[in-house]
Write a protein that holds these residues in place. Structure first.
Motif, short mmCIF file in Angstrom:
data_model
loop_
_atom_site.label_atom_id
_atom_site.label_comp_id
_atom_site.label_asym_id
_atom_site.label_seq_id
_atom_site.Cartn_x
_atom_site.Cartn_y
_atom_site.Cartn_z
N ILE A 352 0.82 -1.21 0.00
CA ILE A 352 0.00 0.00 0.00
C ILE A 352 0.86 1.26 0.00
O ILE A 352 0.41 2.32 -0.45
CB ILE A 352 -0.98 0.00 1.19
N GLU A 353 2.10 1.15 0.50
CA GLU A 353 2.97 2.32 0.51
C GLU A 353 3.51 2.62 -0.88
O GLU A 353 3.84 3.76 -1.20
CB GLU A 353 4.14 2.12 1.47
N CYS A 367 -12.01 7.05 13.43
CA CYS A 367 -10.62 7.28 13.83
C CYS A 367 -9.69 6.46 12.94
O CYS A 367 -10.02 5.34 12.54
CB CYS A 367 -10.40 6.91 15.30
N LEU A 368 -8.51 7.02 12.68
CA LEU A 368 -7.57 6.41 11.73
C LEU A 368 -7.04 5.08 12.24
O LEU A 368 -6.58 4.97 13.38
CB LEU A 368 -6.41 7.38 11.48
N ILE A 369 -7.10 4.07 11.38
CA ILE A 369 -6.46 2.78 11.66
C ILE A 369 -5.10 2.73 10.99
O ILE A 369 -4.08 2.45 11.62
CB ILE A 369 -7.34 1.62 11.16
N ILE A 370 -5.07 3.02 9.70
CA ILE A 370 -3.82 3.01 8.94
C ILE A 370 -3.99 3.91 7.73
O ILE A 370 -5.10 4.08 7.21
CB ILE A 370 -3.45 1.56 8.50
N GLY A 371 -2.90 4.51 7.30
CA GLY A 371 -2.92 5.35 6.10
C GLY A 371 -1.57 5.31 5.43
O GLY A 371 -0.53 5.32 6.11
N ASN A 372 -1.55 5.27 4.10
CA ASN A 372 -0.26 5.21 3.42
C ASN A 372 0.31 6.61 3.21
O ASN A 372 -0.27 7.63 3.63
CB ASN A 372 -0.38 4.44 2.10
N SER A 373 1.46 6.68 2.54
CA SER A 373 2.17 7.95 2.39
C SER A 373 1.35 8.97 1.61
O SER A 373 1.37 10.17 1.92
CB SER A 373 3.52 7.72 1.71
N TRP A 374 0.61 8.51 0.59
CA TRP A 374 -0.24 9.44 -0.17
C TRP A 374 -1.29 10.07 0.74
O TRP A 374 -1.57 11.27 0.63
CB TRP A 374 -0.92 8.69 -1.32
#
Length: 681
Positions: A352-353, A367-374
């Protein structure tokens, strides 16, 4: 030697060009690719080719079974990783695929990187699953070796399973309390636990080689044949009483628990026998007899009570020790599986990165669990900082309209919906269009626990689509103008032919010009239909032929006694077939009007057009007139009209049949002339 052959992929794709393009990309990256276009062929190929390592399965495969049905049948015969390739984003389709396999669900416009990464991930997951299965098999084998009656414990010793130090300490305390000793030995006679042993044993019987041999025989041979949960009382070859109960683990006899070196209460020992033993083995007679007199004497009730306790204790020791071993091994396997899981998560994170999509997920509380660099870069632009894991993603720093919009999206997904949406955003700093795909996250029980979002910039695509639409509009206007001009020019030519016909005195010349004019009218009708239509590729056959028949009969007013009937099914056909059909109908109707009813007789001409079960179209033109000569050969006739009909039927792979009974009947069949839209699934 390690097998280094390249992986073989089965690509199931009904679009030939797409399949060839994908195969070339995969082969470029070291894979061997086998291609098939149907689910049925895929099932046969998997059964016949054991070298296939992974399947890339399109869901829509045209006629026959679809990709999900093929995958289910394949998985019934072989365990293979299957990645679905599709343009579907509907929740129902996603759920259907999840129930079949979870190795991958790749959207067709995701790009080569995502496809190749998904293949690598599928191989890694498949290998991990295989390792897990093998690990589970090993765990079952070990547990079966300990617990099951037929478990193989040949390599396990009692001291490998039981904590003998803890047992020794416990038995020391028990002896201090009861003055009743105990011994635990393995089946080879090795002493593992010992308390309260008598001097006659430790100082005499287990010292001399021959008497020690008697002890070992007692420990291993005389104690055999005792059923689990029971005990046996016997006299050893050194003439002392012993009792034994087996220690069973998983139905396997691994050791014994002994209570020995005692005499029964009120039993008078034969001192002469023991004196002779002392003399035989060189023991000090007085010391040996003194040790004999110190041997404990117990009643049979005491013996039974103690051995019942020891029997239960032996069973408890076996069960507890086995449970500890089971737990330790399960923990070891758990650590191994966790390592595989961590590796898999690392691979997923790398995937995903490195994608060009903006990907993130939120929990039930947004609420945020995970997010990539974008995603992090985009939020840096929107919020001025990168949100941390667990941070609320709808803060007041975001405009209210945007907050309400995204809360609505999240809520729809949290209620089970999966969908795509296009919306304006400032993720890249400038106003742009993004397409987002939102799907629910489900936990192991199937309950929705969050939302995953994947978005990518479609600004350029939207600009291109707008430009394409403008070009299509211009093209449509141009085509309409071309059709209009062609129709007007052909109408002008028809008018010129009609005017010239009036000036002629030669009847044959008039007839030829009249026929030519009618042929042109059949073409004019087509251009008129195309001009009035929004689709320049197809023609409504019923409307076209009905108008054409009207125009033909209108040019023969003298034949008012002839009735023209028609039964034409409502079909859309490719416009390229409309011209030959129009010419054929024009020639057959014109010939019938001119020659079938001489001297202005009355009669009937019928035209039938039907669609057959094999998708072919049948044209039948019949009249009850005088008929045409029986010996006429359509392929060699001197009639221009009939020769033209024969050539057109042959050009479009049709068949023509001529029937002379009760007038004349032409039956013409054309295969596959329906509009392509009729075959879309």
């Amino acid at each position: 030697m390690e097998n280094t052959r390249p992986k073989t992929l089965l690509l199931v794709e009904d679009e030939t060009i797409i399949a060839m393009a994908e195969a070339r990309i995969l082969e470029k990256h070291g894979y061997q690719v086998v291609i098939t276009s149907s689910g049925e062929q895929a099932i046969e190929m998997v059964a016949a080719n054991p070298a296939i390592d992974l399947i890339l399965m399109d869901i829509d495969l045209g006629r026959g079974i679809d990709g999900t049905q093929a995958a289910q049948k394949i998985l019934q015969q072989r365990d293979l990783p299957i990645i679905f390739l599709t343009a579907h984003t509907e929740q129902a389709m996603v759920e259907k695929v999840r129930k079949i396999t979870r190795y991958g669900y790749v959207l067709k416009d995701s790009g080569n990187f995502v496809l190749l990464s998904s293949i690598e991930m599928a191989f890694e997951l498949f290998e991990a699953h295989q390792q897990i299965k093998q690990s589970e098999a090993r765990i079952r084998m070990k547990l079966n070796a300990i617990l099951a009656p037929d478990g193989d414990l040949e390599t396990l010793e009692l001291e490998d399973i039981v904590d003998m130090q803890a047992i020794q300490a416990l038995m020391n305390d028990f002896y201090a309390l009861t003055r009743i000793g105990v011994a635990i030995l393995d089946i080879h006679g090795k002493v593992l636990v010992a308390t309260g042993w008598q001097d006659i044993c430790t100082q005499f019987h287990r010292v001399h080689p021959e008497t020690r041999k008697h002890c070992l025989e007692s420990d291993t041979e005389l104690s055999e044949g005792v059923a689990p949960g029971t005990f046996k009382i016997y006299r050893c070859k050194n003439n002392m009483w012993d009792m034994v109960t087996p220690i069973m683990v998983g139905g396997k006899h691994l050791g014994n628990l002994f209570l020995g070196q005692f005499l029964f209460e009120h039993e008078v020992p034969d001192e002469a026998l023991f004196r002779s033993q002392a003399q035989r083995y060189g023991f000090d007679e007085e010391e040996y007899l003194f040790a004999l007199r110190r041997v404990p004497r117990w009643s049979r009730e005491t013996i039974n009570t103690v051995m019942t306790f020891y029997t239960g204790f032996a069973n408890l020791v076996s069960a507890l020790s086995h449970a500890n071993l089971k737990l330790a091994r399960m923990l070891a396997e758990r650590e191994s599986l966790l390592a595989l899981l961590r590796e898999s998560e690392a691979n997923l994170s790398a995937l995903i990165e490195n994608t060009d999509h903006c990907i993130w997920s939120v929990d039930l509380h947004y609420c945020l669990i995970i997010g990539n660099s974008w995603f992090r870069k985009g939020m840096q632009t929107v919020l001025g900082y990168e949100p941390a894991k667990g941070e609320y993603l709808l803060p007041k720093a975001i405009p209210q309209s945007t907050r309400e919009e995204w809360q609505e999206y999240y809520d729809r997904v949290l209620h089970g919906e999966a969908f795509s949406v296009e919306t304006a955003t400032r993720f890249s700093g400038e106003p742009c269009q993004f397409e987002y795909r939102l799907h629910p996250i489900r936990n192991s029980t199937g309950m929705i626990s969050g939302v995953t979002v994947s978005g990518h910039d479609i600004t350029e695509r939207k600009r291109a689509e707008k430009q394409i639409q403008q070009l299509l509009t211009e093209k449509e206007l141009l085509l309409r103008e071309v059709h209009h001009r062609i129709k007007n020019n052909m109408s002008m030519l028809i008018s010129l032919l009609d005017l010239h016909t009036v000036t002629l005195h030669n009847q044959d010349a008039k007839t030829e010009l009249h026929d030519a004019s009618n042929r042109m009218r059949s073409m004019v009708e087509i251009y008129d239909k195309l001009y009035r239509s929004h689709d320049y590729t197809t023609i409504n056959l019923k409307h076209y032929l009905t108008d054409l028949l009207y125009e033909i009969t209108r040019t023969y007013p003298q034949m008012h006694k002839v009735i023209v009937e028609h039964d034409i099914v409502d079909l859309m056909i490719d416009q390229k077939y409309a011209f030959p059909i129009g010419i054929i109908i024009n020639e057959l109707i014109t010939n019938a009007l001119k020659y079938a009813f001489p001297e202005r007789r009355s009669g009937t001409i019928s035209i039938c057009v039907h669609q057959m079960s094999d998708q072919s179209v049948k044209l039948v033109v019949a009249d009850n007139g005088v008929g045409i000569p029986a010996d006429i050969d359509l392929t060699r006739t001197q009639s221009f009209g009939l020769h033209l009909i024969s050539l057109l039927v042959e050009q479009y792979d049709g068949q023509i049949q001529l029937d002379h009974e009760n007038g004349t009947q032409f039956t013409i069949t054309f295969p596959e002339i329906l509009s392509a839209r009729k075959h879309q699934t």
